[in-house]
Structure formats: C-alpha cells, structure tokens
Design an enzyme around this catalytic site. Structure first.
Site, PDB file in Angstrom:
ATOM      1  N   GLU A   1       6.373   4.275   7.740  1.00  0.00           N
ATOM      2  CA  GLU A   1       5.951   5.593   7.263  1.00  0.00           C
ATOM      3  C   GLU A   1       6.696   6.709   7.989  1.00  0.00           C
ATOM      4  OE1 GLU A   1       1.420   4.380   5.917  1.00  0.00           O
ATOM      5  OE2 GLU A   1       1.753   5.247   7.891  1.00  0.00           O
TER       6      GLU A   1
ATOM      7  N   THR B   1      -7.011  10.489   0.745  1.00  0.00           N
ATOM      8  CA  THR B   1      -7.302  11.472  -0.292  1.00  0.00           C
ATOM      9  C   THR B   1      -6.164  11.609  -1.285  1.00  0.00           C
ATOM     10  OG1 THR B   1      -6.499  13.216   1.187  1.00  0.00           O
ATOM     11  CG2 THR B   1      -8.872  12.799   1.136  1.00  0.00           C
TER      12      THR B   1
ATOM     13  N   ASN C   1       0.034  10.239   6.651  1.00  0.00           N
ATOM     14  CA  ASN C   1      -1.237   9.834   7.219  1.00  0.00           C
ATOM     15  C   ASN C   1      -2.259  10.951   7.277  1.00  0.00           C
ATOM     16  OD1 ASN C   1      -1.108   6.904   8.128  1.00  0.00           O
ATOM     17  ND2 ASN C   1       0.857   7.714   8.770  1.00  0.00           N
TER      18      ASN C   1
ATOM     19  N   THR D   1       0.141  -7.714  12.453  1.00  0.00           N
ATOM     20  CA  THR D   1      -0.248  -6.492  11.892  1.00  0.00           C
ATOM     21  C   THR D   1       0.147  -6.545  10.475  1.00  0.00           C
ATOM     22  OG1 THR D   1      -0.538  -4.615  13.083  1.00  0.00           O
ATOM     23  CG2 THR D   1       1.628  -4.846  12.230  1.00  0.00           C
TER      24      THR D   1
ATOM     25  N   THR E   1       0.872  -1.183   0.000  1.00  0.00           N
ATOM     26  CA  THR E   1       0.000   0.000   0.000  1.00  0.00           C
ATOM     27  C   THR E   1       0.908   1.232   0.000  1.00  0.00           C
ATOM     28  OG1 THR E   1      -0.263  -0.275   2.394  1.00  0.00           O
ATOM     29  CG2 THR E   1      -2.066  -1.028   0.991  1.00  0.00           C
TER      30      THR E   1
ATOM     31  N   LYS F   1       3.818  -6.926   3.773  1.00  0.00           N
ATOM     32  CA  LYS F   1       3.601  -5.509   3.537  1.00  0.00           C
ATOM     33  C   LYS F   1       3.255  -4.863   4.863  1.00  0.00           C
ATOM     34  CE  LYS F   1       0.310  -3.329   3.362  1.00  0.00           C
ATOM     35  NZ  LYS F   1      -0.432  -2.482   4.398  1.00  0.00           N
TER      36      LYS F   1
END
Length: 387
Positions: free
Chosen positions: A259, A387, A382, A180, A147, A169
């Site tokens: 991230e 969007t 995040n 997770t 992702t 992933k």
C-alpha cells in the site's frame, strides 16, 4: 514462469464467485483436490486471531486436508461466538455440497475486522457448489483473494513430473509472525507429512516471515500447503528449492504492490552471531519509518540505518566500531562521504529496488528481509479503508 495448463498441478478444481461481500469482483474462492492431501499450515500469533485461524489450526492437526475456502473483504474477527458459528456454517455448507468432511477443509478470511459475514448471501451463493466446480484457474483464485492489492500474485515451478503453484494476497497490515497475509501452495508432488512440514516451515520463516510493510501483524494471517501426490515422488531437495523460489517470488510481489509503495527495500545483514540476531537487525532497518521515508525521497541520509541498528539494544555483542554499512556497493559507514559520494547514493536510492547491506563482523550468520518505502499513498489508503 507463467502459468499454463501444462504447468498446473493435477487434481485441483475450483469454484470462484462473487457472493455479495464485495460490490462486484470475486470474493469467494474454494479450491478442492480430487484426493485427500498431505497438508500443513502456519498462522498468525495475534491474540485477536479470528475463527478462520483457530478452526483451520485444528483441522490441520492430522496433517491432512482436501480443500481450502477463502473469503475476501471480511476478516470475521472480533465477532464472538457468532463469528465462530458463521465460519463453521460456511465449512459445513461446502462440505455438504462437495462430500468432503468439514474438518478436512481449511478456511481463511481477510478484510475488515468486526463485521459479521453476510451469512444469508453466502448460504444462497453456495447452493449447488458441488456441480459448479471446474478445473482450477489459479489466476482467478489469486484475483479472488485480493483486498486492496492492485495485482494478483502468483508463481509456479516444476519439480520433475510434478508442478507447484503459489498464490498470495497482501499489501498492508503486514509484519509476518507465523506464525501475514494469506498465501496458499498447491502441488501434485508426493511427499511425507513430516518432510512437508519441515520444508514448508523453514521456507515460510526465510521468506514470508522476513517480509514487512508496516509492522502490523494481521489477525488473519494464514499460509497453507496442499500436496495431493498425484504426480508421484520428487527429489525433496529440488522440491524445497522450488518452494523457496515460489515463496520468495510472491514476497517480492507483495513488497512491490504494498500500500502506497513506490520501491522495494532489501536489507541483508551478515557476519552476525546467529540468524536470529541478523534478522532482528535487518527487521529494525526495514521497519524504520525514517529509513522508509528516506528511501521514498531518495534522501542519502544513511545515518538513519545506523540509528535503526542502534535500537537493537538487546544485541549486546554488536560493536559500532566493527559495523560496516553499504548501499549497493557504496560504503557509507565508516567513511567520509564527499558531495560526489552523496550524489551517487541518491541515485542508488532512486532505483525501484534499494539494497542496504550491513556487516556486523562478529560472527558468520546472515539474514535477508524485504519491505518497501513509506509514501503519502499509505495514509490515503488506510485513512479510508473501511469507508
């Protein structure tokens, strides 16, 4: 070990494509074994677990499976009965195309919560799937399940004549409680269901369940292993060791790609009363936003580690007077640090991997956990994820 044809487990084929869930890159992965597999899986404990989790739990109750479906960029969570029906339809479509019964297929989904599958696109994209299967390309599969990951995560080992490959992933919403992320293991080793279950769950507990990026447990976490037995029996201790190595390699790749991350944090707590206590304290440290930001800024503020230990108020056996805290081999508590010591600590915290070591000195158990620092990049990613 890089993945080559000679190091790929026998008997696995795949169909990897873009079904229109993502804009351009692959978003659908199906991996099939030519024969039924001994299988096991562990899944999120989230109260909002999606249909992929609940269905797969049921399908693995008999410790068998022959295929895995992964849909990326759509978690299919919080969609009620429609979401359940969509997941079941995906499995039935794959079953019809491949001749595998639907209850012998595991399904996993990852991505945005609360959005329905584009089911018409999926129906169209799966037509003729059975004739499109090719020898499994695990590199492509690792890319297809991504992702917000920036790199594909894959590791492999050989055990005697058998091979083992793992893909994963995950870079955010990671505080494993598997019960997770998504991770899948494929091997042509022959191993009994009971032994596979024992080895797999012990491995997950000491690797993926010792990983944390942001303390948020996903609604879709799934870890599954398929063993088709084509290569024959192997030494079980060797298999357990190889699985541990593959899982830990994947964990470190996730931590490095997390991230917004710039550094890995490894925390080891030893001399604890038991493993659970050591892991609790280690997780408190690696999950602390103040520890994570200090590591990001290479700020030698070691007192934040002491603070994190102190938050473990239910661990009544811990005595601060016995605790020893180190960064690498530099003891910061109890100690009187000079300006020279602090500069040395700053250099340690500037490394790509920061090692924090805590001795509780009240027992003989230890645990190691992994995580990452916290930077502005995490907020940037995040704050705009959906969007």
């Amino acid at each position: 070990m890089s993945l080559t044809i000679s190091s790929t487990p026998q008997g696995f084929s795949a169909f990897i494509t873009n079904l229109g869930i993502r804009d351009t890159t692959d978003d659908f992965v199906f991996i099939k074994s030519s024969v039924p597999c001994v299988a096991d899986g562990v899944f999120t404990q989230s109260l909002f677990a999606g249909p992929s989790v609940t269905i797969s739990r049921g399908n693995l109750k008999d410790s068998q499976a022959q295929g895995i479906v992964v849909i990326s960029k759509n978690a299919n969570v919080a969609n009620g009965s429609v979401g359940i029906a969509d997941a079941q339809e995906v499995l039935q479509l794959v079953a019809t195309e491949t001749g595998i019964t639907a209850h012998n297929i595991v399904i996993a989904s990852t991505g945005v919560i609360g959005r329905r599958y584009p089911i018409e696109k999926i129906r169209a994209g799966l037509l003729g799937l059975g004739k499109k299967l090719t020898d499994a390309d695990f590199h492509a599969a690792a890319r297809g399940i991504m992702t917000t990951d920036t790199v594909a995560k894959l590791a492999t080992r050989q055990i005697g004549n058998a091979k083992l490959v793992g893909i994963a992933k995950g870079v955010g919403m990671i505080e494993p409680n598997m019960a997770t992320l998504l991770t899948f293991f494929f091997t042509d080793a022959a191993i009994s269901a009971n032994n596979l279950r024992s080895i797999f769950r012990s491995t997950i507990d000491k690797t993926f369940n010792c990983l944390s990026v942001d303390t948020d447990t996903s609604t879709s976490d799934s870890a599954v292993i398929l063993a088709n037995g084509i290569a024959g029996e192997v030494s079980e201790p060797d298999f357990a060791s190889a699985l541990q190595e593959v899982a830990q390699e994947l964990v470190l790749k996730i931590a490095r790609d997390a991230e917004g991350a710039t550094k890995i944090i490894e925390v080891t707590v030893d001399s604890a009363i038991n493993y659970a206590q050591a892991k609790t304290v280690a997780k408190a440290i690696v999950n602390s936003p103040l520890v994570k930001t200090a590591v990001y800024g290479a700020d030698p503020n070691w007192g934040r580690v002491a603070m994190a230990i102190g938050k473990c108020e239910n661990e009544h056996q811990i005595n601060p007077e016995r605790v020893v805290i180190r960064f690498d081999n530099v003891k910061v508590y109890p100690s009187s640090l000079t300006d020279e010591n602090l500069e040395q600590l700053r250099k340690i915290m500037s490394k790509d991997k920061v090692n924090i070591h805590v001795s509780l000195n009240i027992g003989e158990s230890s645990a190691t956990v992994w995580g990452c620092d916290l930077s502005e990049g995490y907020i940037e990613i995040n704050g705009k994820y959906s969007t």
